[in-house]
Write a protein that holds these residues in place. Structure first.
Motif, mmCIF file in Angstrom:
data_model
loop_
_atom_site.group_PDB
_atom_site.id
_atom_site.type_symbol
_atom_site.label_atom_id
_atom_site.label_comp_id
_atom_site.label_asym_id
_atom_site.label_seq_id
_atom_site.Cartn_x
_atom_site.Cartn_y
_atom_site.Cartn_z
ATOM 1 N N ARG A 106 0.859 -1.178 0.000
ATOM 2 C CA ARG A 106 0.000 0.000 0.000
ATOM 3 C C ARG A 106 0.905 1.241 0.000
ATOM 4 N NH1 ARG A 106 -1.373 -3.265 4.107
ATOM 5 N NH2 ARG A 106 -3.291 -4.513 3.878
ATOM 6 N N ARG A 107 0.606 2.179 -0.856
ATOM 7 C CA ARG A 107 1.436 3.391 -0.923
ATOM 8 C C ARG A 107 1.456 4.112 0.422
ATOM 9 N NH1 ARG A 107 4.107 6.264 -4.433
ATOM 10 N NH2 ARG A 107 3.547 4.835 -6.121
ATOM 11 N N SER A 108 0.353 4.076 1.120
ATOM 12 C CA SER A 108 0.278 4.759 2.420
ATOM 13 C C SER A 108 1.201 4.127 3.456
ATOM 14 C CB SER A 108 -1.162 4.742 2.936
ATOM 15 O OG SER A 108 -1.640 3.401 3.054
ATOM 16 N N ASP A 109 1.672 2.901 3.207
ATOM 17 C CA ASP A 109 2.554 2.189 4.145
ATOM 18 C C ASP A 109 4.036 2.345 3.812
ATOM 19 O OD1 ASP A 109 0.549 1.135 5.764
ATOM 20 O OD2 ASP A 109 0.410 -0.746 4.641
ATOM 21 N N ALA A 110 4.382 3.094 2.778
ATOM 22 C CA ALA A 110 5.753 3.067 2.244
ATOM 23 C C ALA A 110 6.820 3.329 3.299
ATOM 24 C CB ALA A 110 5.893 4.068 1.099
ATOM 25 N N ALA A 111 6.688 4.395 4.066
ATOM 26 C CA ALA A 111 7.723 4.728 5.053
ATOM 27 C C ALA A 111 7.784 3.675 6.155
ATOM 28 C CB ALA A 111 7.462 6.106 5.649
ATOM 29 N N THR A 157 21.264 11.220 -6.062
ATOM 30 C CA THR A 157 21.400 10.966 -7.499
ATOM 31 C C THR A 157 20.058 10.962 -8.210
ATOM 32 O OG1 THR A 157 23.428 9.685 -7.196
ATOM 33 C CG2 THR A 157 22.178 9.276 -9.219
ATOM 34 N N VAL A 158 19.076 10.279 -7.621
ATOM 35 C CA VAL A 158 17.779 10.092 -8.283
ATOM 36 C C VAL A 158 16.861 11.268 -7.935
ATOM 37 C CG1 VAL A 158 15.815 8.549 -8.633
ATOM 38 C CG2 VAL A 158 18.088 7.595 -8.196
ATOM 39 N N THR A 159 16.969 12.327 -8.695
ATOM 40 C CA THR A 159 16.108 13.496 -8.494
ATOM 41 C C THR A 159 14.931 13.493 -9.466
ATOM 42 O OG1 THR A 159 17.536 14.778 -9.957
ATOM 43 C CG2 THR A 159 17.992 14.889 -7.587
ATOM 44 N N ALA A 160 15.006 12.622 -10.447
ATOM 45 C CA ALA A 160 13.934 12.406 -11.416
ATOM 46 C C ALA A 160 13.981 10.928 -11.791
ATOM 47 C CB ALA A 160 14.143 13.275 -12.653
ATOM 48 N N PRO A 161 12.898 10.370 -12.375
ATOM 49 C CA PRO A 161 12.927 8.951 -12.744
ATOM 50 C C PRO A 161 14.180 8.597 -13.531
ATOM 51 C CG PRO A 161 10.721 9.816 -13.037
ATOM 52 C CD PRO A 161 11.589 10.993 -12.693
ATOM 53 N N ARG A 185 20.064 -2.907 -4.130
ATOM 54 C CA ARG A 185 18.617 -3.090 -3.979
ATOM 55 C C ARG A 185 18.126 -2.723 -2.580
ATOM 56 N NH1 ARG A 185 15.911 -7.585 -7.659
ATOM 57 N NH2 ARG A 185 17.172 -7.348 -9.537
ATOM 58 N N LEU A 186 18.830 -3.196 -1.563
ATOM 59 C CA LEU A 186 18.353 -2.969 -0.200
ATOM 60 C C LEU A 186 18.521 -1.516 0.243
ATOM 61 C CD1 LEU A 186 19.465 -6.215 1.669
ATOM 62 C CD2 LEU A 186 17.339 -5.726 0.443
ATOM 63 N N SER A 187 19.393 -0.789 -0.413
ATOM 64 C CA SER A 187 19.580 0.626 -0.070
ATOM 65 C C SER A 187 18.516 1.508 -0.706
ATOM 66 C CB SER A 187 20.967 1.097 -0.494
ATOM 67 O OG SER A 187 21.978 0.422 0.218
ATOM 68 N N ALA A 188 17.898 1.049 -1.781
ATOM 69 C CA ALA A 188 16.933 1.886 -2.495
ATOM 70 C C ALA A 188 15.767 2.283 -1.598
ATOM 71 C CB ALA A 188 16.432 1.160 -3.746
ATOM 72 N N VAL A 189 15.217 1.320 -0.860
ATOM 73 C CA VAL A 189 14.083 1.659 0.006
ATOM 74 C C VAL A 189 14.522 2.551 1.160
ATOM 75 C CG1 VAL A 189 14.258 -0.409 1.494
ATOM 76 C CG2 VAL A 189 12.042 0.714 1.179
ATOM 77 N N ARG A 190 15.760 2.387 1.636
ATOM 78 C CA ARG A 190 16.289 3.271 2.679
ATOM 79 C C ARG A 190 16.421 4.708 2.160
ATOM 80 N NH1 ARG A 190 18.796 -0.242 6.554
ATOM 81 N NH2 ARG A 190 20.259 1.287 7.401
ATOM 82 N N ALA A 191 16.618 4.817 0.841
ATOM 83 C CA ALA A 191 16.742 6.131 0.217
ATOM 84 C C ALA A 191 15.385 6.743 -0.120
ATOM 85 C CB ALA A 191 17.578 6.006 -1.054
ATOM 86 N N GLY A 192 14.303 5.998 0.149
ATOM 87 C CA GLY A 192 12.981 6.500 -0.204
ATOM 88 C C GLY A 192 12.708 6.446 -1.690
ATOM 89 N N LEU A 193 13.239 5.397 -2.363
ATOM 90 C CA LEU A 193 13.042 5.241 -3.798
ATOM 91 C C LEU A 193 12.103 4.080 -4.086
ATOM 92 C CD1 LEU A 193 16.714 5.657 -5.103
ATOM 93 C CD2 LEU A 193 14.973 7.431 -4.769
ATOM 94 N N GLU A 194 11.241 4.269 -5.042
ATOM 95 C CA GLU A 194 10.327 3.221 -5.486
ATOM 96 C C GLU A 194 10.670 2.811 -6.903
ATOM 97 O OE1 GLU A 194 6.264 4.464 -6.770
ATOM 98 O OE2 GLU A 194 6.791 6.386 -5.816
ATOM 99 N N LYS A 230 7.069 10.202 -3.377
ATOM 100 C CA LYS A 230 6.589 11.542 -3.051
ATOM 101 C C LYS A 230 6.252 11.650 -1.567
ATOM 102 C CE LYS A 230 3.331 15.060 -4.658
ATOM 103 N NZ LYS A 230 2.205 15.352 -5.595
ATOM 104 N N GLY A 231 6.827 12.652 -0.917
ATOM 105 C CA GLY A 231 6.535 12.903 0.490
ATOM 106 C C GLY A 231 7.172 11.925 1.456
#
Length: 360
Positions: A72-77, A123-127, A163-172, A186-187
């Protein structure tokens, strides 16, 4: 004593494979994450559980075992907090051989993941496609984070820390992209607390129980010692076909009374097939080998509280056929239900069903 058929029926019920309609909020498998692998991945897994959410309400993240999962997007963090390694030892286990050069360089593993995450975030400021992100990280990070990849004939970051760092960085992950495209959630704001339902050990025990500590550890790619230290306080021991297993106390009655027996065409990586007790699900080694080959997994036919066979889709031009290989005789009602599920699959894929080819 509980037998294997009862266990499969319990999991069928708690994983909601026996319901016709459901909402995003009450779809239990989203607490553990729904693996996205292949065309019949996360969205098909949700569809056969009666949930057909708008993709905008879901978020795809690299989490457990480095696999892409929908939540669920609302659960991301909260998910990012829930799936984080508990310690350096846990993190080292999850990233496999990537831990060796980091340890040799005196870099704590959790610190290394945070370093990679910070670099990814900046690095990832846009897709951005995974390859481009990898190139940028290669340029920014020291040797201990990198390896020579023979298949790419290039030096780049180890895969699991990436891969495991991406979610720590807030990336989807942008869904259905290959190669994967990463973008900022976002957010997103990192949190340390998360609801009990997102605890991966507890969720595994609820959805894939009764289970052992070792099985939960294998599912998470964590050390047994770490999982044992985080074992739910309300887990109770139960006998399953002469083996000691555990289940949440609140689920014991549902297990003993389980009678769910729908017919479903499970995707190759459906959660019902992801528990680490394959011998309980399929006790014939030859059938197990056919269901879980090294490459090219088929789907599984669920019927009468058991794995009743295999299925594979076949598309040629405008023709879409579902080939079914039963492991025994299907009743007339089961065969009709298989055909109905094949029609559902065709509708899901946006094609017309040409035929259902049932072997034997």
């Amino acid at each position: 004593m509980i037998d294997s058929r009862r266990v499969v029926r319990y999991r069928t019920h708690v994983q909601q494979l026996d319901r016709e309609r459901g909402s995003l909020a009450d779809t239990a498998v989203l607490d553990l994450g729904v693996q996205e692998t292949g065309p019949d991945g996360a969205m098909w897994a949700l569809a056969i559980r009666g949930a057909e959410p708008d993709e905008a309400d879901l978020v795809w993240l690299w989490t457990l075992r480095g696999a892409p999962h929908a939540y669920r997007r609302s659960d991301a963090a909260a998910v990012a907090a829930a799936v984080a390694p508990w310690s350096d030892a846990d993190a080292a286990k999850r990233i496999f051989d990537a831990s060796k050069p980091l340890k040799a360089a005196g870099i704590p593993i959790l610190e290394a993941l945070d370093t990679v995450a910070a670099e990814m975030r900046s690095t990832v400021t846009a897709p951005m496609a995974k390859g481009e992100v990898s190139t940028r990280l290669h340029e920014a990070l020291p040797e201990a984070y990198q390896r020579f990849c023979r298949s790419c004939n290039a030096v780049h970051l180890y895969e699991m820390p990436f891969r495991l760092s991406a979610v720590r960085a807030g990336l989807e992950l942008e869904p259905h992209t290959s190669p994967p495209v990463l973008k900022r959630i976002k957010g997103f704001k990192a949190v340390s607390a998360f609801p009990e339902r997102l605890d991966p050990v507890r969720a595994y025990l609820h959805l894939c129980g009764p289970a052992t500590v070792k099985e939960a550890a294998e599912y998470l790619d964590s050390p047994v010692k770490e999982v044992k230290a985080h074992w739910p306080h309300d887990a109770v021991e139960i006998d399953v076909a002469g083996e000691r297993r555990w289940i949440l106390a609140g689920d014991e009655a549902a297990l003993r009374e389980a009678d769910a027996a729908p017919v479903r065409l499970l995707g190759p990586y459906d959660l019902l097939l992801q528990s680490r007790d394959r011998g309980l699900l399929v006790d014939d080694p030859a059938k197990a080998k056919a269901l879980w080959p090294v490459l090219g997994r088929p789907g599984a036919v669920l019927a009468d509280g058991r794995i009743a066979g295999l299925w594979r889709p076949r598309k040629s031009g405008r023709k879409f056929t579902v080939n079914v290989e039963p492991w025994g005789r299907l009743t007339a009602a089961e065969r009709k239900a298989v055909e109905a599920e094949a029609e559902r699959l065709a509708g899901f894929r946006g094609v017309a069903l040409t035929a259902v080819d049932v072997a034997g």
